[in-house]
Motif scaffolding. Sequence first.
Motif, short mmCIF file in Angstrom:
data_model
loop_
_atom_site.label_atom_id
_atom_site.label_comp_id
_atom_site.label_asym_id
_atom_site.label_seq_id
_atom_site.Cartn_x
_atom_site.Cartn_y
_atom_site.Cartn_z
N GLN A 65 1.25 -0.83 0.06
CA GLN A 65 0.21 0.24 -0.15
C GLN A 65 1.11 1.23 0.29
N THR A 228 -3.97 5.99 6.77
CA THR A 228 -3.84 4.54 6.18
C THR A 228 -3.77 3.55 8.19
N VAL A 231 -7.67 3.83 9.06
CA VAL A 231 -8.54 3.11 8.42
C VAL A 231 -8.31 1.28 8.52
N LEU A 238 -12.15 -3.07 5.47
CA LEU A 238 -11.63 -1.26 5.21
C LEU A 238 -10.20 -1.30 3.71
N HIS A 239 -9.43 -1.30 4.79
CA HIS A 239 -7.79 -2.29 4.99
C HIS A 239 -7.44 -2.46 3.59
N PHE A 242 -9.50 -1.09 0.21
CA PHE A 242 -8.49 0.14 -0.32
C PHE A 242 -7.15 -0.21 -0.34
N SER A 243 -6.49 -0.93 0.25
CA SER A 243 -4.56 -1.19 -0.82
C SER A 243 -4.90 -1.81 -1.68
N LEU A 246 -5.94 0.63 -4.53
CA LEU A 246 -5.06 1.15 -4.48
C LEU A 246 -3.77 0.83 -5.75
#
Length: 305
Positions: A65, A228, A231, A238-239, A242-243, A246
């Motif tokens: 990430q 981050t 999160v 959710l982490h 999102f990673s 990304l």
Amino acid sequence: MVMDASLHANSSPKPKWRKVAYGGMQPGYDDNYTDESFLEDMVMNANVVRRNLLKVMKDSVSISQYLCIVALVVLVWVHTLRSTLDENSLLALDLTLLASGFLILLLTEEKMLSLNLLFRYILNISFFITGLYILAPIYQTLTRSISSDSIWAVTVSLLVLHLFLHDYSGSTVRAPGALKNPNLTSCISLNASIVASVFASSRLPSRLHVFAVMLFSLQVFLFAPLVTYCVKKFSLGLHLLFSFALMGVTLSSIYALHRLLFVLFLVVLVIVNVVCPYWLIRIQEYKFEINGPWDEAKLCFDIRD
């Protein structure tokens, strides 16, 4: 009678050997003597942590990430230097990132963020942006006498140093309302990213370009680890979402810029997320630890009310 007493004394049984931590030698035994009971307390691999492959892969996502975050910063630098990203778009991007960061902090740290603390953050950021705008002309002319090749070589070296020393576990992240002292390596990592941002922005054509790029870079390098971390602490799912989003954005952006760089970055992500966790699990099989009575004594206190 005297000889009988001496013979009786010499024929008396030798006292049983026991392990003595303090008090010197035991009568009748050498100081390095051990009997067969010495190895009865031997314990093998008592403190060895058995790791799970899936958990290690989840933990490695944090590294990928942040690699993607730094790669996106470099992509913004490249597009700005190529004049494909103007200063108005950069300023809009800065405002979007700033608002999104505050929104994420409010949603994930609502118990720790008060109105007074939020007002103090907004006031500090206002002073920070004002000072950055005033210093933008100095940043623009700071490296005018240095060749571009030297600037890019130093910038790349500083970014590599930043990635190498960055705290990927989040143990030194200063959460809202918390007091934590960062260690030396995290300070060096942050300073390296700031100097790299100054060097990269010093090759931009206008003062507004320098201000927009510096604001973008410092927002990412200063606040992205905090966002981050919040999160990840709020929700692991959710982490991960999102990673991976990304990673997809970063890979598509690099693919549009250069195909070879896309392949290299994809290989790096595969190594970080798959190869290194698998390698770590495999080498755990060869870890061998022995504990026994020869170890240093550990004091245990039983505190009762």
